[in-house]
Design an enzyme around this catalytic site. Structure first.
Site, PDB file in Angstrom:
ATOM      1  NE  ARG A   1      29.741  35.360  50.065  1.00 11.47           N
ATOM      2  CZ  ARG A   1      31.004  35.652  50.337  1.00 11.47           C
ATOM      3  NH1 ARG A   1      31.835  35.962  49.365  1.00 11.47           N
ATOM      4  NH2 ARG A   1      31.465  35.610  51.572  1.00 11.47           N
TER       5      ARG A   1
ATOM      6  CG  PHE B   1      38.082  39.101  39.119  1.00 15.60           C
ATOM      7  CD1 PHE B   1      39.432  39.004  38.795  1.00 15.60           C
ATOM      8  CD2 PHE B   1      37.322  40.080  38.497  1.00 15.60           C
ATOM      9  CE1 PHE B   1      40.009  39.869  37.868  1.00 15.60           C
ATOM     10  CE2 PHE B   1      37.888  40.952  37.568  1.00 15.60           C
ATOM     11  CZ  PHE B   1      39.233  40.845  37.253  1.00 15.60           C
TER      12      PHE B   1
ATOM     13  CG  ASP C   1      39.311  32.767  39.642  1.00 14.94           C
ATOM     14  OD1 ASP C   1      38.854  33.677  40.363  1.00 14.94           O
ATOM     15  OD2 ASP C   1      40.461  32.309  39.764  1.00 14.94           O
ATOM     16  CB  SER C   2      43.360  33.488  36.490  1.00 14.84           C
ATOM     17  OG  SER C   2      43.589  33.719  37.871  1.00 14.84           O
TER      18      SER C   2
ATOM     19  CG  ASP D   1      34.794  40.353  44.829  1.00 12.10           C
ATOM     20  OD1 ASP D   1      35.334  41.410  45.212  1.00 12.10           O
ATOM     21  OD2 ASP D   1      34.626  39.356  45.576  1.00 12.10           O
TER      22      ASP D   1
ATOM     23  CB  CYS E   1      39.134  44.681  48.101  1.00  9.43           C
ATOM     24  SG  CYS E   1      40.346  43.828  47.074  1.00  9.43           S
TER      25      CYS E   1
END
Length: 396
Positions: free
Chosen positions: A211, A227, A249-250, A300, A340
């Site tokens: 970050r 995300f 974002d969802s 991300d 990830c």
């Protein structure tokens, strides 16, 4: 103690101290060996090799704990391993600007199946295997003794437990639940974390250093944080001087928490940022059609590949979002893109990003490579512990 005998020629990984022993390497398991309990590992010639815990239900049938024949797996063993992990984070513990970090990183700390994260005065524990589930009461008592937390939250609500024959578990292991979101500090930035219902153990601690690194590319720019979850990258970007940040974002709940985090750090969520709820893939397509442009885009996403069968599909998903992101960047803009998925290697990830740049008809230069923070160490004899990959690219 029950014994497991390996097939001829299959002891190399054990001698190299890899902590996983797969079913295909095993010739014989004593019938009286109970799942979840400690077993001895012998070569086909009868030589003692290691000691670990067994679970016939798992493809990884033994998680190895020690290669020292004199070392018993008792309370002193578990205490010593926890103390070593805690000592490895001493510098973080002494940092007044940071009070949230990973305390135990499973295999890489010699404690396969156990994850412990510290959030200010609280601990969050994940017990991922049957062997760790069996000693959970002991580990809880030792963590209370060694760390003296305000409380210990269990977040063993993860898919991998199904492979161990375990059901998801979440709740309090010690003391009462926190009254609400817990406030943490990271490099002096403040964040609210929902320990009981947040993603993973509440916050993406593995991205702490990233970050800060990505924020260094954001001054004066229009930034897309895709995300975004609770807006960690957005807080850092604005603190570094970004002109405006869009969190995408969802989850509406995550976006609302992101707004609270922005306000907590002195930023105006209405004037300096925007929260957009929607499917990232579709929203990026819509913005491409509308000729939206950004100076910095951060991708991300969650893990796309949970097993070998999902790698090809994951590669297509990574390529899709990165292609779209490149098409949304201003010439000379910066793409910070992450994976990830441990099953997607760093080499494969770079090839996917290259393929995205070709299809987007954009030139991309890798200007920085990123990985997980030092509180998520990678044991040299367990390279699988290096799961987080990041590329910072200049896109022309």
């Amino acid at each position: 103690m029950p014994t497991i005998t390996l097939k001829p020629g299959r002891e190399k990984s054990v001698r190299n101290r890899h902590p996983w022993l797969f079913s295909g390497a095993i010739q014989h398991i004593d019938r009286d060996a109970p799942d979840g309990e400690i077993v001895e590992i012998h070569s086909d010639a009868g030589q003692w090799l290691a000691r670990g815990y067994l679970n016939r239900r798992s493809q990884i049938q033994v998680r190895l704990l020690t290669w020292d024949a004199e070392q018993a797996i008792d309370e002193a063993f578990w205490r010593s391993r926890l103390q070593q992990a805690i000592a490895g984070r001493a510098a973080l513990a002494a940092d007044p600007q940071t009070n949230a970090y990973r305390l135990v990183h499973a295999e890489s700390d010699g404690l396969p199946g156990l994850v412990v994260d510290r959030y200010s005065d609280w601990l969050v524990v994940q017990c991922l295997t049957l062997g760790i589930e069996q000693v959970k009461p002991l580990l809880t008592r030792l963590l209370v003794e060694l760390c003296q937390p305000a409380g210990i939250v269990e977040r063993s609500d993860v898919e991998v437990r199904q492979k161990e024959g375990l059901r998801p578990m979440m709740g309090m292991l010690h003391d009462a639940a926190p009254a609400g979101p817990v406030e943490i500090m990271e490099h002096g930035r403040r964040f609210l974390v929902d320990l009981l219902a947040g993603q993973k153990t509440g916050f993406y601690l593995d991205q702490r250093e990233n970050r800060r690194r990505v924020a260094s590319y954001c001054p004066g720019g229009r930034v897309l944080n895709a995300f975004s979850y609770s807006g960690g990258f957005a807080v850092y970007a604005l603190a570094a001087g970004a002109q405006h940040v869009v969190n995408l974002d969802s989850s509406l709940e995550a976006l609302e928490l992101g707004e609270r985090n922005l306000a907590l750090n002195g930023f105006d969520p209405d004037a300096q940022a925007e929260g957009v709820a929607g499917d990232v893939f579709q929203v990026l397509r819509d913005w491409r059609t509308a000729s939206q442009r950004f100076d910095v885009i951060i991708l991300d996403p969650p893990k796309f590949a949970h097993n070998q069968q999902q790698i090809e599909r994951a590669a297509r998903a990574y390529k899709d979002i990165n292609l779209l992101a490149m098409q949304l960047l201003q010439p000379g803009g910066v793409l910070a893109t992450f994976s990830c998925s441990g099953l997607v290697s760093a080499d494969l990830f770079q090839k996917i990003i290259f393929g995205a740049s070709v299809d987007a008809r954009r030139e991309a230069q890798v200007i920085e490579r990123l990985s997980q923070g030092p509180d998520h160490p990678v044991l040299l004899n367990f390279p699988e512990g290096e799961y987080l990959k990041g590329l910072v690219c200049r896109v022309w």
